[in-house]
Write a protein that holds these residues in place. Structure first.
Motif, PDB file in Angstrom:
ATOM      1  N   GLY A 103       0.816  -1.217   0.000  1.00  0.00           N
ATOM      2  CA  GLY A 103       0.000   0.000   0.000  1.00  0.00           C
ATOM      3  C   GLY A 103       0.844   1.260   0.000  1.00  0.00           C
ATOM      4  O   GLY A 103       0.514   2.238  -0.660  1.00  0.00           O
ATOM      5  N   ASP A 104       1.961   1.233   0.751  1.00  0.00           N
ATOM      6  CA  ASP A 104       2.849   2.397   0.792  1.00  0.00           C
ATOM      7  C   ASP A 104       3.431   2.682  -0.590  1.00  0.00           C
ATOM      8  O   ASP A 104       3.522   3.833  -1.015  1.00  0.00           O
ATOM      9  CB  ASP A 104       3.993   2.177   1.781  1.00  0.00           C
ATOM     10  N   GLU A 105       3.842   1.640  -1.291  1.00  0.00           N
ATOM     11  CA  GLU A 105       4.406   1.814  -2.630  1.00  0.00           C
ATOM     12  C   GLU A 105       3.353   2.362  -3.591  1.00  0.00           C
ATOM     13  O   GLU A 105       3.644   3.231  -4.421  1.00  0.00           O
ATOM     14  CB  GLU A 105       4.955   0.486  -3.154  1.00  0.00           C
ATOM     15  N   ALA A 106       2.141   1.872  -3.471  1.00  0.00           N
ATOM     16  CA  ALA A 106       1.059   2.356  -4.327  1.00  0.00           C
ATOM     17  C   ALA A 106       0.781   3.832  -4.047  1.00  0.00           C
ATOM     18  O   ALA A 106       0.562   4.618  -4.984  1.00  0.00           O
ATOM     19  CB  ALA A 106      -0.203   1.531  -4.114  1.00  0.00           C
ATOM     20  N   ASP A 107       0.817   4.229  -2.778  1.00  0.00           N
ATOM     21  CA  ASP A 107       0.603   5.632  -2.435  1.00  0.00           C
ATOM     22  C   ASP A 107       1.700   6.504  -3.023  1.00  0.00           C
ATOM     23  O   ASP A 107       1.439   7.602  -3.522  1.00  0.00           O
ATOM     24  CB  ASP A 107       0.551   5.821  -0.920  1.00  0.00           C
ATOM     25  N   GLU A 108       2.953   6.042  -2.958  1.00  0.00           N
ATOM     26  CA  GLU A 108       4.050   6.809  -3.542  1.00  0.00           C
ATOM     27  C   GLU A 108       3.835   6.986  -5.039  1.00  0.00           C
ATOM     28  O   GLU A 108       4.023   8.071  -5.585  1.00  0.00           O
ATOM     29  CB  GLU A 108       5.396   6.137  -3.280  1.00  0.00           C
ATOM     30  N   LEU A 109       3.428   5.916  -5.703  1.00  0.00           N
ATOM     31  CA  LEU A 109       3.200   6.000  -7.147  1.00  0.00           C
ATOM     32  C   LEU A 109       2.030   6.934  -7.469  1.00  0.00           C
ATOM     33  O   LEU A 109       2.086   7.680  -8.443  1.00  0.00           O
ATOM     34  CB  LEU A 109       2.962   4.612  -7.728  1.00  0.00           C
ATOM     35  N   VAL A 120       2.157  18.285  -0.688  1.00  0.00           N
ATOM     36  CA  VAL A 120       2.695  17.540   0.454  1.00  0.00           C
ATOM     37  C   VAL A 120       1.791  17.714   1.668  1.00  0.00           C
ATOM     38  O   VAL A 120       1.432  16.743   2.334  1.00  0.00           O
ATOM     39  CB  VAL A 120       4.146  17.987   0.762  1.00  0.00           C
ATOM     40  N   VAL A 121       1.412  18.951   1.946  1.00  0.00           N
ATOM     41  CA  VAL A 121       0.550  19.209   3.104  1.00  0.00           C
ATOM     42  C   VAL A 121      -0.790  18.494   2.935  1.00  0.00           C
ATOM     43  O   VAL A 121      -1.297  17.875   3.867  1.00  0.00           O
ATOM     44  CB  VAL A 121       0.352  20.733   3.302  1.00  0.00           C
ATOM     45  N   GLY A 122      -1.350  18.548   1.713  1.00  0.00           N
ATOM     46  CA  GLY A 122      -2.632  17.890   1.465  1.00  0.00           C
ATOM     47  C   GLY A 122      -2.560  16.389   1.665  1.00  0.00           C
ATOM     48  O   GLY A 122      -3.425  15.790   2.310  1.00  0.00           O
ATOM     49  N   ALA A 162       2.743  11.717  -0.156  1.00  0.00           N
ATOM     50  CA  ALA A 162       3.409  13.011  -0.025  1.00  0.00           C
ATOM     51  C   ALA A 162       4.876  12.906  -0.417  1.00  0.00           C
ATOM     52  O   ALA A 162       5.409  13.773  -1.117  1.00  0.00           O
ATOM     53  CB  ALA A 162       3.282  13.530   1.410  1.00  0.00           C
ATOM     54  N   ALA A 163       5.538  11.832  -0.007  1.00  0.00           N
ATOM     55  CA  ALA A 163       6.956  11.645  -0.331  1.00  0.00           C
ATOM     56  C   ALA A 163       7.160  11.491  -1.834  1.00  0.00           C
ATOM     57  O   ALA A 163       8.061  12.104  -2.416  1.00  0.00           O
ATOM     58  CB  ALA A 163       7.509  10.428   0.408  1.00  0.00           C
ATOM     59  N   GLY A 164       6.322  10.691  -2.483  1.00  0.00           N
ATOM     60  CA  GLY A 164       6.433  10.511  -3.925  1.00  0.00           C
ATOM     61  C   GLY A 164       6.156  11.800  -4.682  1.00  0.00           C
ATOM     62  O   GLY A 164       6.867  12.151  -5.628  1.00  0.00           O
ATOM     63  N   PHE A 165       5.143  12.526  -4.268  1.00  0.00           N
ATOM     64  CA  PHE A 165       4.796  13.800  -4.892  1.00  0.00           C
ATOM     65  C   PHE A 165       5.940  14.790  -4.750  1.00  0.00           C
ATOM     66  O   PHE A 165       6.369  15.413  -5.724  1.00  0.00           O
ATOM     67  CB  PHE A 165       3.521  14.358  -4.246  1.00  0.00           C
ATOM     68  N   GLU A 166       6.446  14.918  -3.531  1.00  0.00           N
ATOM     69  CA  GLU A 166       7.517  15.885  -3.277  1.00  0.00           C
ATOM     70  C   GLU A 166       8.768  15.553  -4.089  1.00  0.00           C
ATOM     71  O   GLU A 166       9.370  16.433  -4.705  1.00  0.00           O
ATOM     72  CB  GLU A 166       7.847  15.911  -1.782  1.00  0.00           C
ATOM     73  N   ARG A 167       9.136  14.298  -4.111  1.00  0.00           N
ATOM     74  CA  ARG A 167      10.342  13.882  -4.838  1.00  0.00           C
ATOM     75  C   ARG A 167      10.228  14.227  -6.324  1.00  0.00           C
ATOM     76  O   ARG A 167      11.122  14.821  -6.908  1.00  0.00           O
ATOM     77  CB  ARG A 167      10.564  12.380  -4.649  1.00  0.00           C
ATOM     78  N   ARG A 168       9.111  13.877  -6.938  1.00  0.00           N
ATOM     79  CA  ARG A 168       8.953  14.116  -8.374  1.00  0.00           C
ATOM     80  C   ARG A 168       8.855  15.607  -8.682  1.00  0.00           C
ATOM     81  O   ARG A 168       9.463  16.102  -9.629  1.00  0.00           O
ATOM     82  CB  ARG A 168       7.713  13.383  -8.884  1.00  0.00           C
ATOM     83  N   MET A 169       8.103  16.353  -7.876  1.00  0.00           N
ATOM     84  CA  MET A 169       7.948  17.784  -8.140  1.00  0.00           C
ATOM     85  C   MET A 169       9.263  18.528  -7.966  1.00  0.00           C
ATOM     86  O   MET A 169       9.547  19.470  -8.715  1.00  0.00           O
ATOM     87  CB  MET A 169       6.864  18.378  -7.234  1.00  0.00           C
ATOM     88  N   GLU A 170      10.077  18.133  -7.006  1.00  0.00           N
ATOM     89  CA  GLU A 170      11.382  18.783  -6.850  1.00  0.00           C
ATOM     90  C   GLU A 170      12.245  18.551  -8.085  1.00  0.00           C
ATOM     91  O   GLU A 170      12.952  19.457  -8.529  1.00  0.00           O
ATOM     92  CB  GLU A 170      12.082  18.281  -5.593  1.00  0.00           C
ATOM     93  N   GLN A 171      12.165  17.381  -8.678  1.00  0.00           N
ATOM     94  CA  GLN A 171      12.909  17.101  -9.905  1.00  0.00           C
ATOM     95  C   GLN A 171      12.396  17.968 -11.053  1.00  0.00           C
ATOM     96  O   GLN A 171      13.179  18.495 -11.850  1.00  0.00           O
ATOM     97  CB  GLN A 171      12.793  15.621 -10.277  1.00  0.00           C
ATOM     98  N   ILE A 172      11.098  18.144 -11.123  1.00  0.00           N
ATOM     99  CA  ILE A 172      10.500  18.944 -12.194  1.00  0.00           C
ATOM    100  C   ILE A 172      10.872  20.415 -12.031  1.00  0.00           C
ATOM    101  O   ILE A 172      11.253  21.083 -12.999  1.00  0.00           O
ATOM    102  CB  ILE A 172       8.976  18.741 -12.205  1.00  0.00           C
ATOM    103  N   VAL A 173      10.773  20.937 -10.816  1.00  0.00           N
ATOM    104  CA  VAL A 173      11.132  22.340 -10.575  1.00  0.00           C
ATOM    105  C   VAL A 173      12.606  22.552 -10.893  1.00  0.00           C
ATOM    106  O   VAL A 173      12.980  23.558 -11.513  1.00  0.00           O
ATOM    107  CB  VAL A 173      10.794  22.758  -9.125  1.00  0.00           C
TER     108      VAL A 173
END
Length: 94
Positions: free
Chosen positions: A3-9, A61-63, A73-84
């Motif tokens: 479930g954690d991996e699915a949430d990250e994805l 991340v907050v949401g 939140a971790a998956g979102f933050e990681r990918r968005m930091e790469q995009i920015v």
């Protein structure tokens, strides 16, 4: 898949969708430049997009964390930091 991996994805999917929307915005800015907006206007618009993406990282991340989904939140933050980072490199290159 755990479930954690699915949430990250899921978090990464949202980030990629956000980036796609941003890419369409950049295309619009570049078209405006070609049509007479000028390079300074295009760079200013790109810089504004970068600021908006950085704000999206924090909101995402907050949401996700407020919904009790720290892995998303971790998956979102990681990918968005790469995009920015990629967008900031593009701005510096231009």
């Amino acid at each position: 898949m755990r479930g954690d991996e699915a949430d990250e994805l899921r978090g990464e999917i949202v980030a990629l969708e956000t980036a796609l929307a941003s890419a369409f915005g950049e295309i619009a800015v570049l078209r405006a430049t070609v049509e007479g907006g000028g390079p300074a206007a295009a760079l200013g618009a790109m810089e504004e997009m970068a600021r908006q993406l950085e704000g999206a990282v924090l909101r995402g991340v907050v949401g996700a964390e407020s919904l009790g989904r720290p892995e998303a939140a971790a998956g979102f933050e990681r990918r968005m930091e790469q995009i920015v980072h990629a967008l900031r490199n593009a701005i510096a290159f231009r």
